[in-house]
Design a protein around this motif. Structure first.
Motif, PDB file in Angstrom:
ATOM      1  N   TYR A 231      13.224-154.106  26.498  1.00 30.87           N
ATOM      2  CA  TYR A 231      12.974-154.919  27.694  1.00 30.87           C
ATOM      3  C   TYR A 231      11.564-155.503  27.670  1.00 30.87           C
ATOM      4  O   TYR A 231      11.361-156.692  27.915  1.00 30.87           O
ATOM      5  N   SER A 232      10.589-154.654  27.361  1.00 29.12           N
ATOM      6  CA  SER A 232       9.214-155.158  27.311  1.00 29.12           C
ATOM      7  C   SER A 232       8.994-156.053  26.098  1.00 29.12           C
ATOM      8  O   SER A 232       8.266-157.038  26.172  1.00 29.12           O
ATOM      9  N   ALA A 233       9.637-155.748  24.975  1.00 28.96           N
ATOM     10  CA  ALA A 233       9.506-156.594  23.786  1.00 28.96           C
ATOM     11  C   ALA A 233      10.122-157.964  24.006  1.00 28.96           C
ATOM     12  O   ALA A 233       9.598-158.971  23.523  1.00 28.96           O
ATOM     13  N   ALA A 234      11.231-158.024  24.737  1.00 27.58           N
ATOM     14  CA  ALA A 234      11.861-159.312  25.024  1.00 27.58           C
ATOM     15  C   ALA A 234      10.942-160.191  25.855  1.00 27.58           C
ATOM     16  O   ALA A 234      10.906-161.409  25.667  1.00 27.58           O
ATOM     17  N   GLY A 235      10.194-159.607  26.752  1.00 24.39           N
ATOM     18  CA  GLY A 235       9.246-160.374  27.554  1.00 24.39           C
ATOM     19  C   GLY A 235       8.054-160.860  26.750  1.00 24.39           C
ATOM     20  O   GLY A 235       7.498-161.913  27.034  1.00 24.39           O
ATOM     21  N   GLU A 236       7.667-160.081  25.734  1.00 23.87           N
ATOM     22  CA  GLU A 236       6.526-160.455  24.907  1.00 23.87           C
ATOM     23  C   GLU A 236       6.891-161.490  23.842  1.00 23.87           C
ATOM     24  O   GLU A 236       6.129-162.413  23.585  1.00 23.87           O
ATOM     25  N   VAL A 237       8.045-161.323  23.229  1.00 18.77           N
ATOM     26  CA  VAL A 237       8.428-162.179  22.107  1.00 18.77           C
ATOM     27  C   VAL A 237       9.025-163.501  22.583  1.00 18.77           C
ATOM     28  O   VAL A 237       8.697-164.561  22.051  1.00 18.77           O
ATOM     29  N   PHE A 238       9.910-163.432  23.562  1.00 20.50           N
ATOM     30  CA  PHE A 238      10.590-164.631  24.054  1.00 20.50           C
ATOM     31  C   PHE A 238      10.026-165.014  25.409  1.00 20.50           C
ATOM     32  O   PHE A 238       9.444-164.200  26.106  1.00 20.50           O
ATOM     33  N   SER A 239      10.235-166.255  25.771  1.00 25.39           N
ATOM     34  CA  SER A 239       9.725-166.681  27.069  1.00 25.39           C
ATOM     35  C   SER A 239      10.800-167.453  27.824  1.00 25.39           C
ATOM     36  O   SER A 239      11.748-167.960  27.243  1.00 25.39           O
ATOM     37  N   GLY A 240      10.628-167.508  29.126  1.00 25.82           N
ATOM     38  CA  GLY A 240      11.495-168.332  29.967  1.00 25.82           C
ATOM     39  C   GLY A 240      12.909-167.821  30.100  1.00 25.82           C
ATOM     40  O   GLY A 240      13.150-166.632  30.299  1.00 25.82           O
ATOM     41  N   LYS A 241      13.868-168.744  30.005  1.00 27.75           N
ATOM     42  CA  LYS A 241      15.274-168.432  30.243  1.00 27.75           C
ATOM     43  C   LYS A 241      15.844-167.480  29.211  1.00 27.75           C
ATOM     44  O   LYS A 241      16.659-166.619  29.533  1.00 27.75           O
ATOM     45  N   LEU A 242      15.419-167.631  27.951  1.00 30.44           N
ATOM     46  CA  LEU A 242      15.947-166.753  26.909  1.00 30.44           C
ATOM     47  C   LEU A 242      15.547-165.308  27.165  1.00 30.44           C
ATOM     48  O   LEU A 242      16.366-164.392  27.013  1.00 30.44           O
ATOM     49  N   SER A 243      14.321-165.085  27.582  1.00 30.69           N
ATOM     50  CA  SER A 243      13.871-163.732  27.914  1.00 30.69           C
ATOM     51  C   SER A 243      14.689-163.154  29.059  1.00 30.69           C
ATOM     52  O   SER A 243      15.087-161.985  29.021  1.00 30.69           O
ATOM     53  N   LYS A 244      14.968-163.968  30.078  1.00 35.49           N
ATOM     54  CA  LYS A 244      15.767-163.490  31.205  1.00 35.49           C
ATOM     55  C   LYS A 244      17.193-163.172  30.782  1.00 35.49           C
ATOM     56  O   LYS A 244      17.776-162.182  31.223  1.00 35.49           O
ATOM     57  N   LYS A 245      17.783-164.004  29.922  1.00 36.38           N
ATOM     58  CA  LYS A 245      19.148-163.755  29.442  1.00 36.38           C
ATOM     59  C   LYS A 245      19.215-162.465  28.635  1.00 36.38           C
ATOM     60  O   LYS A 245      20.138-161.674  28.800  1.00 36.38           O
TER      61      LYS A 245
END
Length: 168
Positions: A63-77
């Motif tokens: 969850y935290s890695a997704a916020g760091e690596v990806f941004s915007g809509k992709l991170s939320k998905k």
């Protein structure tokens, strides 16, 4: 597609994490012997708890890695799909199979990778099947859950036969 990739990643990483816990942490557990529970049974009682703990820790890390690596809509998905992916990796019992067979590291990596790819293919087949069923002129009684369950049952039988377990 995001769910399939998330589940593949969760299955593989949780398998590696649980293998390490099973191999190195659970043999050190001796506190239950004071209550008259042998080391064998203490490991058996702690398997589900440790597997769930590994999946929960993996969820927070991803969850935290997704916020760091990806941004915007992709991170939320990705973050929206992670609870389901981590729960599925726990429910699919890959972790318990690894512990029950006491795999070595390379064999565990192969089993985890094969399981992860297998679940990925199964998820894609189910998703494609649901799309086809929505577009077909299926009777109303079989639309939705009944048709999906029949389709998944047929896929399960096919995978069971491909695994070499059905038959003579």
């Amino acid at each position: 597609s995001i769910f399939c990739i998330s589940q593949t990643l969760c299955t593989f990483l949780s398998s590696v994490g649980f293998w390490a816990v099973h191999r190195y942490l659970l043999p050190q557990v001796t506190f239950l012997e004071r209550f008259g529970i042998s080391a064998y049974y203490s490991k058996a009682y702690l398997w589900p708890f440790c597997a769930a703990l590994v999946c929960v820790i993996l969820y927070f890390v991803l969850y935290s890695a997704a916020g760091e690596v990806f941004s915007g809509k992709l991170s939320k998905k990705i973050r929206r799909q992670l609870p389901y992916a981590c729960f599925n990796s726990f429910v699919c019992a890959v972790l318990f199979r690894i512990a029950a067979n006491d795999f070595g590291f390379l064999r565990m990596l192969g089993y985890a990778a094969g399981s992860a790819v297998g679940y990925h293919v199964a998820d894609l087949l189910i998703w494609e099947g649901k799309k086809k069923m929505e577009d077909s002129d299926m009777p109303e009684a079989f639309r939705g859950l009944p048709g999906t369950l029949l389709y998944i049952g047929g896929l399960a039988l096919a995978f069971y036969a491909l695994a070499g377990r059905g038959g003579v």
